[in-house]
Write a protein that holds these residues in place. Structure first.
Motif, PDB file in Angstrom:
ATOM      1  N   VAL A  37       0.854  -1.186   0.000  1.00 40.97           N
ATOM      2  CA  VAL A  37       0.000   0.000   0.000  1.00 40.97           C
ATOM      3  C   VAL A  37       0.890   1.236   0.000  1.00 40.97           C
ATOM      4  O   VAL A  37       1.966   1.246   0.600  1.00 40.97           O
ATOM      5  N   GLN A  38       0.424   2.245  -0.715  1.00 40.92           N
ATOM      6  CA  GLN A  38       1.160   3.521  -0.781  1.00 40.92           C
ATOM      7  C   GLN A  38       0.183   4.642  -0.460  1.00 40.92           C
ATOM      8  O   GLN A  38      -0.677   4.981  -1.286  1.00 40.92           O
ATOM      9  N   TYR A  39       0.305   5.173   0.758  1.00 41.53           N
ATOM     10  CA  TYR A  39      -0.496   6.332   1.123  1.00 41.53           C
ATOM     11  C   TYR A  39       0.133   7.563   0.480  1.00 41.53           C
ATOM     12  O   TYR A  39       1.289   7.556   0.091  1.00 41.53           O
ATOM     13  N   SER A  40      -0.636   8.619   0.410  1.00 47.71           N
ATOM     14  CA  SER A  40      -0.197   9.803  -0.330  1.00 47.71           C
ATOM     15  C   SER A  40       1.212  10.226   0.065  1.00 47.71           C
ATOM     16  O   SER A  40       1.490  10.500   1.218  1.00 47.71           O
ATOM     17  N   ARG A  41       2.103  10.270  -0.937  1.00 46.33           N
ATOM     18  CA  ARG A  41       3.483  10.750  -0.775  1.00 46.33           C
ATOM     19  C   ARG A  41       4.303   9.948   0.228  1.00 46.33           C
ATOM     20  O   ARG A  41       5.258  10.466   0.801  1.00 46.33           O
ATOM     21  N   GLN A  42       3.932   8.706   0.485  1.00 47.91           N
ATOM     22  CA  GLN A  42       4.720   7.891   1.405  1.00 47.91           C
ATOM     23  C   GLN A  42       5.306   6.684   0.682  1.00 47.91           C
ATOM     24  O   GLN A  42       5.085   6.470  -0.502  1.00 47.91           O
ATOM     25  N   ARG A  43       6.066   5.920   1.417  1.00 43.04           N
ATOM     26  CA  ARG A  43       6.747   4.762   0.824  1.00 43.04           C
ATOM     27  C   ARG A  43       5.766   3.632   0.553  1.00 43.04           C
ATOM     28  O   ARG A  43       4.662   3.599   1.096  1.00 43.04           O
ATOM     29  N   LEU A  44       6.193   2.717  -0.272  1.00 45.50           N
ATOM     30  CA  LEU A  44       5.451   1.460  -0.452  1.00 45.50           C
ATOM     31  C   LEU A  44       5.603   0.643   0.825  1.00 45.50           C
ATOM     32  O   LEU A  44       6.710   0.325   1.234  1.00 45.50           O
ATOM     33  N   GLN A  45       4.476   0.281   1.426  1.00 49.45           N
ATOM     34  CA  GLN A  45       4.519  -0.474   2.674  1.00 49.45           C
ATOM     35  C   GLN A  45       3.887  -1.840   2.448  1.00 49.45           C
ATOM     36  O   GLN A  45       2.833  -1.937   1.803  1.00 49.45           O
TER      37      GLN A  45
END
Lengths: 108, 111
Positions: A37-45
């Protein structure tokens, strides 16, 4: 060929509605599959991996070898679930192959 | 929890210039990767690196690209002569077994 297909670019649901993000794969042998999952402007988690069979943030995914699918499901969507979701396959050469990604938009 | 860190978060460069994107993988990880994501497109594999050498590279990773692990902690991606189409988000990742752990990415803008 090793490939991941996510047919929906955008999935829009209302809060509290069920969610299913589709993922199909092509792989000969036993696949190792993930949801990131990638929340806005964050890393791929990493959200889920199929071998752990756990539920994270209410999401589950079951590997269906007959249908070559690994769909991501959640019974009741929350607004904070809005994000980009990627299905990924661990290739036989040790890299991740990603699908196109699906944007999940949960409306209030 | 340890994280992969990438610097800078945003790099603007002119076409034809060299850029170096930096990554510090998680310390006990053995496999290192670079991926890129052009705006609106999927996350694409560029290169994997193990035991101080490239283990696999994609067709995107041509002679303009190189990777290095200069000091046992950093992992860099160099683009020798940037083109407009190199503008993208570049993600570094590392792993011990699986899964891959990703950094926050460097947004590269080539003008």
């Amino acid at each position: 060929a090793q490939r991941v297909t996510q047919p929906e670019k955008l999935l829009s649901v209302f809060k509290g509605a069920p969610v299913e993000l589709k993922c199909n794969y092509s792989y000969s042998g036993s696949p190792e599959l993930f949801w990131y999952v990638q929340y806005s402007r964050q890393r791929l988690q990493l959200l889920l991996r199929h071998i752990s069979r756990e539920s994270i943030k209410g999401f589950t995914a079951d590997l269906n070898k007959g249908e070559t699918s690994f769909h991501l499901k959640k019974p009741f969507a929350q607004e904070e679930d809005s994000a980009m979701y990627y299905c990924a396959l661990f290739s036989n050469t040790g890299k991740l192959i990603f699908g196109q990604g699906t944007t999940l938009q949960v409306k209030p | 929890e340890p994280e992969v860190t990438q610097t800078p978060s945003h790099q603007v460069t002119q076409m034809g210039q060299e850029v170096i994107l930096r990554c510090v993988p998680i310390s006990n990880h053995l496999y290192f990767y670079w991926y890129r994501q052009i705006l609106g497109q999927k996350v694409e594999f560029l290169v994997s690196f193990y035991n101080n050498e490239i283990s696999e590279k994609s067709e995107i990773f041509d002679d303009q690209f190189s990777v290095e692990r200069p000091d046992g902690s950093n992992f860099t991606l160099k683009i020798r002569s940037t083109k407009l189409e190199d503008s993208a988000m570049y993600f570094c990742a590392s792993r011990y077994n699986s899964p891959l752990h990703f950094g926050n990415g460097t947004r590269l803008t080539v003008t």
